[in-house]
Design an enzyme around this catalytic site. Structure first.
Site, PDB file in Angstrom:
ATOM      1  N   HIS A 223      41.045  40.098  43.748  1.00 49.78           N
ATOM      2  CA  HIS A 223      42.068  39.389  44.541  1.00 49.78           C
ATOM      3  C   HIS A 223      41.636  39.449  46.003  1.00 49.78           C
ATOM      4  O   HIS A 223      40.581  38.921  46.356  1.00 49.78           O
ATOM      5  CB  HIS A 223      43.412  40.053  44.240  1.00 49.78           C
ATOM      6  CG  HIS A 223      44.629  39.368  44.782  1.00 49.78           C
ATOM      7  ND1 HIS A 223      44.638  38.074  45.219  1.00 49.78           N
ATOM      8  CD2 HIS A 223      45.911  39.813  44.935  1.00 49.78           C
ATOM      9  CE1 HIS A 223      45.865  37.758  45.629  1.00 49.78           C
ATOM     10  NE2 HIS A 223      46.655  38.794  45.476  1.00 49.78           N
ATOM     11  N   HIS A 262      38.766  30.901  40.263  1.00 49.82           N
ATOM     12  CA  HIS A 262      40.188  31.091  40.573  1.00 49.82           C
ATOM     13  C   HIS A 262      41.000  30.887  39.312  1.00 49.82           C
ATOM     14  O   HIS A 262      40.652  30.027  38.489  1.00 49.82           O
ATOM     15  CB  HIS A 262      40.631  30.077  41.647  1.00 49.82           C
ATOM     16  CG  HIS A 262      41.889  30.478  42.334  1.00 49.82           C
ATOM     17  ND1 HIS A 262      43.127  30.186  41.816  1.00 49.82           N
ATOM     18  CD2 HIS A 262      42.092  31.179  43.480  1.00 49.82           C
ATOM     19  CE1 HIS A 262      44.040  30.675  42.629  1.00 49.82           C
ATOM     20  NE2 HIS A 262      43.450  31.284  43.643  1.00 49.82           N
ATOM     21  N   ASP A 319      38.091  33.064  49.732  1.00 58.47           N
ATOM     22  CA  ASP A 319      37.385  34.240  50.235  1.00 58.47           C
ATOM     23  C   ASP A 319      35.910  34.006  50.530  1.00 58.47           C
ATOM     24  O   ASP A 319      35.284  34.833  51.175  1.00 58.47           O
ATOM     25  CB  ASP A 319      37.491  35.383  49.211  1.00 58.47           C
ATOM     26  CG  ASP A 319      38.876  35.987  49.198  1.00 58.47           C
ATOM     27  OD1 ASP A 319      39.484  36.056  50.278  1.00 58.47           O
ATOM     28  OD2 ASP A 319      39.347  36.365  48.117  1.00 58.47           O
TER      29      ASP A 319
HETATM   30  N1  ACO Z   1      31.103  34.294  39.097  1.00 56.82           N
HETATM   31  C1  ACO Z   1      30.517  34.074  37.893  1.00 56.82           C
HETATM   32  N2  ACO Z   1      31.207  33.793  36.789  1.00 56.82           N
HETATM   33  C2  ACO Z   1      32.536  33.717  36.883  1.00 56.82           C
HETATM   34  C3  ACO Z   1      33.206  33.910  38.106  1.00 56.82           C
HETATM   35  C4  ACO Z   1      32.439  34.201  39.237  1.00 56.82           C
HETATM   36  N3  ACO Z   1      33.001  34.420  40.405  1.00 56.82           N
HETATM   37  N4  ACO Z   1      34.526  33.765  37.893  1.00 56.82           N
HETATM   38  C5  ACO Z   1      34.692  33.503  36.606  1.00 56.82           C
HETATM   39  N5  ACO Z   1      33.497  33.485  35.981  1.00 56.82           N
HETATM   40  C6  ACO Z   1      33.252  33.209  34.568  1.00 56.82           C
HETATM   41  C7  ACO Z   1      33.607  34.436  33.729  1.00 56.82           C
HETATM   42  O1  ACO Z   1      32.518  35.315  33.584  1.00 56.82           O
HETATM   43  C8  ACO Z   1      34.026  33.814  32.434  1.00 56.82           C
HETATM   44  O2  ACO Z   1      32.877  33.445  31.719  1.00 56.82           O
HETATM   45  P1  ACO Z   1      32.823  33.588  30.115  1.00 56.82           P
HETATM   46  O3  ACO Z   1      33.915  32.669  29.636  1.00 56.82           O
HETATM   47  O4  ACO Z   1      31.440  33.159  29.772  1.00 56.82           O
HETATM   48  O5  ACO Z   1      33.117  35.022  29.846  1.00 56.82           O
HETATM   49  C9  ACO Z   1      34.722  32.519  32.868  1.00 56.82           C
HETATM   50  O6  ACO Z   1      34.163  32.197  34.134  1.00 56.82           O
HETATM   51  C10 ACO Z   1      36.233  32.660  32.999  1.00 56.82           C
HETATM   52  O7  ACO Z   1      36.521  33.797  33.806  1.00 56.82           O
HETATM   53  P2  ACO Z   1      37.900  34.572  33.791  1.00 56.82           P
HETATM   54  O8  ACO Z   1      37.708  35.909  34.411  1.00 56.82           O
HETATM   55  O9  ACO Z   1      38.513  34.532  32.439  1.00 56.82           O
HETATM   56  O10 ACO Z   1      38.765  33.650  34.696  1.00 56.82           O
HETATM   57  P3  ACO Z   1      40.045  34.125  35.493  1.00 56.82           P
HETATM   58  O11 ACO Z   1      40.929  32.980  35.564  1.00 56.82           O
HETATM   59  O12 ACO Z   1      40.620  35.380  34.980  1.00 56.82           O
HETATM   60  O13 ACO Z   1      39.313  34.469  36.871  1.00 56.82           O
HETATM   61  C11 ACO Z   1      39.015  35.393  38.936  1.00 56.82           C
HETATM   62  C12 ACO Z   1      39.791  34.377  38.098  1.00 56.82           C
HETATM   63  C13 ACO Z   1      39.441  36.816  38.540  1.00 56.82           C
HETATM   64  C14 ACO Z   1      39.369  35.148  40.405  1.00 56.82           C
HETATM   65  C15 ACO Z   1      37.478  35.239  38.718  1.00 56.82           C
HETATM   66  O14 ACO Z   1      37.067  33.921  38.964  1.00 56.82           O
HETATM   67  C16 ACO Z   1      36.665  36.221  39.550  1.00 56.82           C
HETATM   68  O15 ACO Z   1      36.485  37.374  39.146  1.00 56.82           O
HETATM   69  N6  ACO Z   1      36.161  35.771  40.757  1.00 56.82           N
HETATM   70  C17 ACO Z   1      35.453  36.645  41.641  1.00 56.82           C
HETATM   71  C18 ACO Z   1      36.435  37.437  42.496  1.00 56.82           C
HETATM   72  C19 ACO Z   1      37.119  36.586  43.550  1.00 56.82           C
HETATM   73  O16 ACO Z   1      36.499  35.799  44.243  1.00 56.82           O
HETATM   74  N7  ACO Z   1      38.446  36.793  43.688  1.00 56.82           N
HETATM   75  C20 ACO Z   1      39.255  36.105  44.692  1.00 56.82           C
HETATM   76  C21 ACO Z   1      40.168  35.092  44.056  1.00 56.82           C
HETATM   77  S1  ACO Z   1      41.093  34.229  45.270  1.00 56.82           S
HETATM   78  C22 ACO Z   1      42.213  35.362  45.815  1.00 56.82           C
HETATM   79  O17 ACO Z   1      42.667  36.213  45.085  1.00 56.82           O
HETATM   80  C23 ACO Z   1      42.617  35.320  47.190  1.00 56.82           C
END
Ligand code: ACO
Length: 382
Positions: A223, A262, A319
């Site tokens: 987050h 996201h 971010d």
């Molecule tokens: N880099 C690479 N792969 C990613 C990323 C990423 N940043 N985000 C998601 N994926 C991939 C996952 O590995 C997953 O792949 P799979 O299906 O092969 O396993 C797929 O995309 C779906 O990911 P989930 O985690 O299920 O998606 P979710 O909706 O839960 O994710 C989240 C949202 C937690 C923000 C995620 O994208 C992430 O971890 N991002 C990096 C952290 C980040 O930037 N957070 C800030 C968010 S904005 C905020 O809070 C202000």
């Protein structure tokens, strides 16, 4: 056969209430505060006006804005006991731990902390917004070993933040840019930190406790903590020509690239689009460090969008480009996430006030799938 529960892991796709505060359109990549598009607020408004809009539900008139802004500036003082605590801990512990504790201490020193009327909660919201700014600036300054600087009531919220952090009146361009970043981070519907704020408040606990929950939740790298990690990644990459192999390394080890993806936006985050525009604008006028960070960020974005954009719906989020912009303004990386809390405080408070208008204790279910009726074995016989 037992009834099968339908489970939404991470509450994904679950509506828990109605709200009039914020619309996040994750398909079209649009964001509205109280109906106003984020692009219009970013261009014309400022943090004080956006805070008023979120809390009161309408744009203020000029006298309303003046009186709200002076309410904020008159609440900027940090209580002496809290300042003592910050002096003891700043630089020795993660700034989010220090912030969380400082806000808890402010609660214990606020005689109205447990007064639950809408009027008292509005006043406490303005105190929380004002004091969080001063507290984070003080944490940042004292962590660098510099002397504490008192708040200046004559300055705007963002300007005062930089004045308290850097010890001098900021350049107007930098104060304006920080103000814009605060506007972009002020609210984002029921994200994890806002939801945890509401969960705490739904027990009819107080506004400070709710805000402290929000701060604790914001800290996580999935987050609010992602901005700090995203910038650390840019530093690790070091120079633009290393970007491709570095990002390939992360992706091939199935790790996350911070600042991308996201839960709601399955397209480009509109806030990231705005920040990217400003980063591109300032890039050539900034320090060598920022120019290099910006070039790496733009190379990483290009690569990630080509690789994972349309195919996997993974795009830059708010971010990703924030770090180089904050470095341009002169903000140390250690206070990126606390600064996010400064900006998000009006959103947390607005949601809490709205939810208390029709409060219902939040108590979801988990589906127990363990054994039942096990025979208790006395400890001597295990
Ligand atoms: N880099 C690479 N792969 C990613 C990323 C990423 N940043 N985000 C998601 N994926 C991939 C996952 O590995 C997953 O792949 P799979 O299906 O092969 O396993 C797929 O995309 C779906 O990911 P989930 O985690 O299920 O998606 P979710 O909706 O839960 O994710 C989240 C949202 C937690 C923000 C995620 O994208 C992430 O971890 N991002 C990096 C952290 C980040 O930037 N957070 C800030 C968010 S904005 C905020 O809070 C202000």
């Amino acid at each position: 056969m037992a009834e099968q529960a339908s489970i939404n892991l991470g509450l994904e796709g679950v509506y828990f209430d109605e709200s009039m505060i914020c619309k996040v359109d994750g398909v079209e990549g649009k964001l509205y505060y109280r109906g106003y598009p984020i692009e219009a607020l970013a261009e014309h408004s400022n943090f004080e006006e956006v805070s008023y809009l979120l809390l009161y539900g309408k744009l203020p008139t000029k006298p309303e804005l003046e009186s709200f802004s002076s309410l904020l500036s008159s609440n900027r003082e940090i209580e002496p006991q809290v300042l003592e605590y910050i002096k003891t801990m700043a630089g020795k512990s993660h700034a989010m731990h220090v912030l969380r504790t400082a806000i808890s201490m402010e609660a214990s020193l606020d005689k109205q902390a447990d007064e639950a009327t809408p009027e008292a909660n509005l006043l406490k919201s303005s105190r929380l917004i004002a004091k969080t700014g001063s507290i984070v600036a003080a944490i940042g300054r004292l962590s660098m070993g510099a002397k504490y600087v008192e708040p200046d009531k004559s300055l705007g919220h963002a300007e005062n933040f930089l004045h308290m952090l850097q010890g001098e009146k900021p350049e107007p361009e930098k104060a304006k840019m920080l103000d814009l970043m605060m506007v972009l981070h002020a609210e984002h519907s029921s994200n994890a930190s806002t939801f945890s704020t509401i969960v705490t408040g739904s027990t009819l606990s107080d506004l400070y406790s709710a805000a402290v929950s929000g701060i604790g939740t914001l800290k996580g790298p999935l987050h609010g903590g992602a901005d700090e990690r995203a910038l650390k990644m840019l530093y690790d990459i070091g120079k633009p020509e290393n970007t491709e192999s570095y990002i390939n390394g992360i992706l091939s080890s199935k790790e996350r690239v911070m600042g991308f993806g996201h839960r709601v936006y399955k397209t480009y985050d509109p806030r990231a689009r705005i920040i990217k525009k400003y980063l591109t604008k300032i890039q050539s006028d900034s320090t060598e460090e920022v120019q290099n960070l910006a070039s790496i960020a733009l190379a990483a974005e290009k690569m990630m969008v080509e690789r994972l954009g349309k195919s996997h719906n993974i795009w830059p989020n708010v971010d990703f480009f924030s770090g180089p912009v904050y470095r341009h303004i002169g903000i140390p990386i250690e206070i990126f996430t606390p600064l996010f809390a400064v900006s998000r405080m009006p959103g947390w408070c607005a949601h809490m006030l709205e939810y208390w208008g029709n409060n219902r204790l939040i108590r979801p279910l988990d589906y127990y799938k363990g054994p039942l009726d096990l025979k208790y074995v006395p400890i001597e016989q295990r």
